[in-house]
Write a protein that holds these residues in place. Sequence first.
Motif, short mmCIF file in Angstrom:
data_model
loop_
_atom_site.label_atom_id
_atom_site.label_comp_id
_atom_site.label_asym_id
_atom_site.label_seq_id
_atom_site.Cartn_x
_atom_site.Cartn_y
_atom_site.Cartn_z
N UNK A 163 28.39 87.04 58.42
CA UNK A 163 27.97 88.43 58.98
C UNK A 163 28.63 89.59 58.15
N UNK A 164 29.91 89.36 57.53
CA UNK A 164 30.18 90.24 56.68
C UNK A 164 29.15 90.63 55.47
N UNK A 165 28.71 89.49 54.80
CA UNK A 165 27.82 89.56 53.83
C UNK A 165 26.60 90.34 54.32
N UNK A 166 26.15 90.01 55.45
CA UNK A 166 24.71 90.40 55.65
C UNK A 166 24.97 92.05 56.05
N UNK A 167 26.16 92.43 56.62
CA UNK A 167 26.31 93.86 56.66
C UNK A 167 26.26 94.53 55.47
N UNK A 168 27.27 93.95 54.57
CA UNK A 168 27.09 94.61 53.03
C UNK A 168 25.83 94.94 52.40
N UNK A 169 25.15 93.87 52.71
CA UNK A 169 23.72 93.90 52.13
C UNK A 169 22.98 94.78 52.93
N UNK A 170 22.81 95.10 54.29
CA UNK A 170 22.34 96.33 54.67
C UNK A 170 22.63 97.44 54.22
N UNK A 171 24.01 97.70 53.75
CA UNK A 171 24.45 98.96 53.47
C UNK A 171 23.61 99.19 52.01
N UNK A 172 23.63 98.02 51.34
CA UNK A 172 23.17 97.94 49.68
C UNK A 172 21.51 98.42 49.83
N UNK A 173 21.03 97.67 50.99
CA UNK A 173 19.47 98.10 51.10
C UNK A 173 18.98 99.54 51.43
N UNK A 174 20.12 100.12 52.24
CA UNK A 174 19.89 101.32 52.64
C UNK A 174 19.86 102.35 51.37
N UNK A 211 18.25 84.08 53.03
CA UNK A 211 18.99 83.02 52.86
C UNK A 211 20.21 82.91 53.84
N UNK A 212 20.72 83.97 54.09
CA UNK A 212 21.99 84.12 55.01
C UNK A 212 21.40 83.78 56.43
N UNK A 213 20.44 84.26 56.64
CA UNK A 213 19.75 83.76 58.18
C UNK A 213 19.73 82.45 58.07
N UNK A 214 19.09 81.66 57.27
CA UNK A 214 18.97 80.33 57.35
C UNK A 214 20.28 79.50 57.51
N UNK A 215 21.39 80.23 56.75
CA UNK A 215 22.44 79.71 56.79
C UNK A 215 23.30 79.59 57.95
N UNK A 216 23.13 81.02 58.62
CA UNK A 216 23.65 80.99 59.95
C UNK A 216 22.89 80.39 61.03
N UNK A 217 21.70 79.87 60.83
CA UNK A 217 21.05 79.14 61.85
C UNK A 217 21.46 77.62 61.62
#
Length: 221
Positions: A163-174, A211-217
């Motif tokens: 979750x932490x990495x996903x949120x950081x990546x969302x900020x980077x994508x923005x 990749x993070x989504x696959x890891x989460x699942x």
Amino acid sequence: MIDAQILEASLETPTNRIARRWSPGACVWCGDTDSVEEFRNEPRCATCRGHESVIDEARRFMGTYGLRPIGGTLQSEDEEEYDHRVAARDARRALNDIRLDVQPDPALVRKALRPRAAAIIADKPAATKSSSTSRSSNSAPSASRRTSAAAAATTSVDLDEIQSRALALLDQLSAIDAQLTLVAEQSGLAARARRSDLEKQKATVLRTLAALEKARLSAAK
């Protein structure tokens, strides 16, 4: 210079026009709430996505054949190029006509998107914990508690990290999307190289998110 027609129209208006503002769940460009979906990591309505797709298609056409970027004159080498330039001009004009008077703060938009990302990830630990408790009823109580606690702790740590990495990546994508918007209408080799670099960065971030989504699942199973 102030356009005389605009000035005259404003004088004839009996009441002040209320500035349209963005609200969570609405399109960040026009404020519409019809068929809002994530587009370039921000909520956009069907109308805006359609106009943006027309512009993107025109850009791809110009890039494929090494033609002058869209914008400015409609001068073209053939009819197909001209059609793309006209379509892109009309789409950009339509977007400008419906643009919100007050654009939302990117930080507020990211904040509104975060609960959705967090909810997707946070929804799984509860199901995992419930499943572990059910299986433990068939084994020795003390051993089951130790095993379930260890498994829950491991899953929790993994999901928190994801979750932490996903949120950081969302900020980077923005941030990348914001830079792409700035150079979108610029011409020249430097601008084209910058767009290409930003698009490569965006593709890398999107692959990492996948990749993070696959890891989460996988962790939630």
